[in-house]
Structure formats: C-alpha cells, structure tokens
Write a protein that holds these residues in place. Structure first.
Motif, mmCIF file in Angstrom:
data_model
loop_
_atom_site.group_PDB
_atom_site.id
_atom_site.type_symbol
_atom_site.label_atom_id
_atom_site.label_comp_id
_atom_site.label_asym_id
_atom_site.label_seq_id
_atom_site.Cartn_x
_atom_site.Cartn_y
_atom_site.Cartn_z
ATOM 1 N N SER A 1 57.934 16.398 32.813
ATOM 2 C CA SER A 1 59.212 16.390 33.521
ATOM 3 C C SER A 1 58.955 16.414 35.019
ATOM 4 N N GLY A 2 59.979 16.057 35.792
ATOM 5 C CA GLY A 2 59.853 16.133 37.238
ATOM 6 C C GLY A 2 60.419 14.923 37.941
ATOM 7 N N GLU A 3 60.028 14.779 39.195
ATOM 8 C CA GLU A 3 60.460 13.662 40.020
ATOM 9 C C GLU A 3 59.328 12.643 40.069
ATOM 10 N N ARG B 1 58.048 10.044 41.640
ATOM 11 C CA ARG B 1 57.966 9.268 42.869
ATOM 12 C C ARG B 1 56.911 9.912 43.755
ATOM 13 N N GLY C 1 56.953 13.581 44.780
ATOM 14 C CA GLY C 1 57.637 14.341 43.744
ATOM 15 C C GLY C 1 56.674 15.241 42.986
#
Length: 199
Positions: free
Chosen positions: A59-61, A63, A66
C-alpha cells in the motif's frame, strides 16, 4: 512443487563490498532472466494488484517521493522510477537501498536486483546473508507468476525455497573472500534461524 536445484541455478548471485564517498557498503546482487517481455515484468513489479498475486500486498503512494508499506514486512520511499527499466527504493531504513534494473531483448527480460546497505547497518560484509535468501524467494516467485503459476512470497514453499537459498548465498559469500570463516559461519547460523527449512 518447486524444483529446488533448477530454481537455485536460475539465479546468479554476487556480494560486493564498495566504498563510496567514504562510506563502506555491502550489496547482495541477484540476476535472473525471464522468457517474458519487459513491460510484463515491469507491471508485475510495480502494479499493486499484480504484486498481491505473487509477492505481498503493498500500500502507499506509488510515485517518486511517495512512501509504501509491504504488508507484514518493510516499507520505504520511492526514490526513482523510470519505466520500464529502473526502480530505486529505500527498504526498511533510509540507507537500505533496493534497486531493480530491467533489460529486455528478443529473448525476454533480465532482472538485476541490488540491495545495498552500509556495512555498519549490515553488521559487516556478511550482512548480505540476512536479506539475500529472502530476495532469492522473490525473484523465484516472480518467475512463477510470469509463467502463470503464481505462489505468494509468504507461502510455505517459497519460505522453504528461501531456506535452501541460504546455502547458495553461503557459497557466494565464501567465494567473495570478504569475511572470515568464523564471521561467515555466524551469519549462516543467523540466516538459517531467519529462514528455517520447514518442520
């Protein structure tokens, strides 16, 4: 069922001791080829839905800049992402770097995974033995996924495979001649405790 000897032989391993800007680092480097196009390999490594099928939920951002978290494992920051050839992230610590490089040709794709940490953080050059068998399971599991036979990184057979990979990494560390026999023996014992070979 995993053919252990075939899968162990499919990966080339190296341990490298480097000094950059006055800092000593140790790297566990794995190289493996897949009979699959580079875009499909890149997608398997970077798409969260695909990662869940063969690695672990992430999970996470997704980019540059990120942060991400691997379920039940380490997290980090995405430092570079150059599709479909290069991914560089921190993993577990800001000075623990995992770089994945892909090169494609008419025969398929070659992956090179390089996990580099400061020698001080790794507990010496033999610290490669603490992480490398787990990465062995990852590159093997990626191959299974690409071949249409996915098995997750936390499955008993991948964990069993990683336990057997300890011996391959012991041979690699010994061949590198970067540590004493006593240091290697202690690191192998720690790695076997971390990657037990089943019941």
């Amino acid at each position: 069922m995993i053919d252990l000897s075939q899968q162990i032989a499919a990966t080339r391993r190296a341990v490298e001791h480097r000094t950059e800007a006055g800092e000593e680092t140790v790297s566990a480097v794995l190289r493996r080829s897949y009979d699959t196009g580079i875009e499909k390999v890149w997608g398997a490594l970077t798409d969260p839905d695909r990662l869940r099928q063969w690695f672990l939920p992430v999970s996470g951002e997704f980019r540059v800049g990120g942060r991400f978290q691997v379920e039940g494992n380490a997290g980090g920051e995405i430092l570079r992402c150059e599709p479909p050839k290069l991914l560089l992230v921190t993993y577990g610590h800001e000075t623990s770097l995992v770089e994945v490089r892909l090169a494609g040709d008419s025969h398929g794709t070659t992956l090179e995974l390089d996990h580099t940490v400061p020698v001080a953080l790794a507990g010496g050059v033999v610290g490669a033995l603490y992480v490398a068998p787990g990465w062995d399971g990852v590159v093997m599991g990626l191959g299974r996924y690409l071949a249409g036979d996915p098995v997750r990184a936390d499955s008993p057979e991948v964990l069993e495979f990683s336990a057997h990979a300890v011996s391959a990494w012991e041979s690699t560390v010994r061949a590198a001649k970067l540590a004493t026999d006593d240091e290697i023996s202690a690191a192998v014992a720690a790695a076997r405790a971390q990657f037990p070979a089943g019941p």
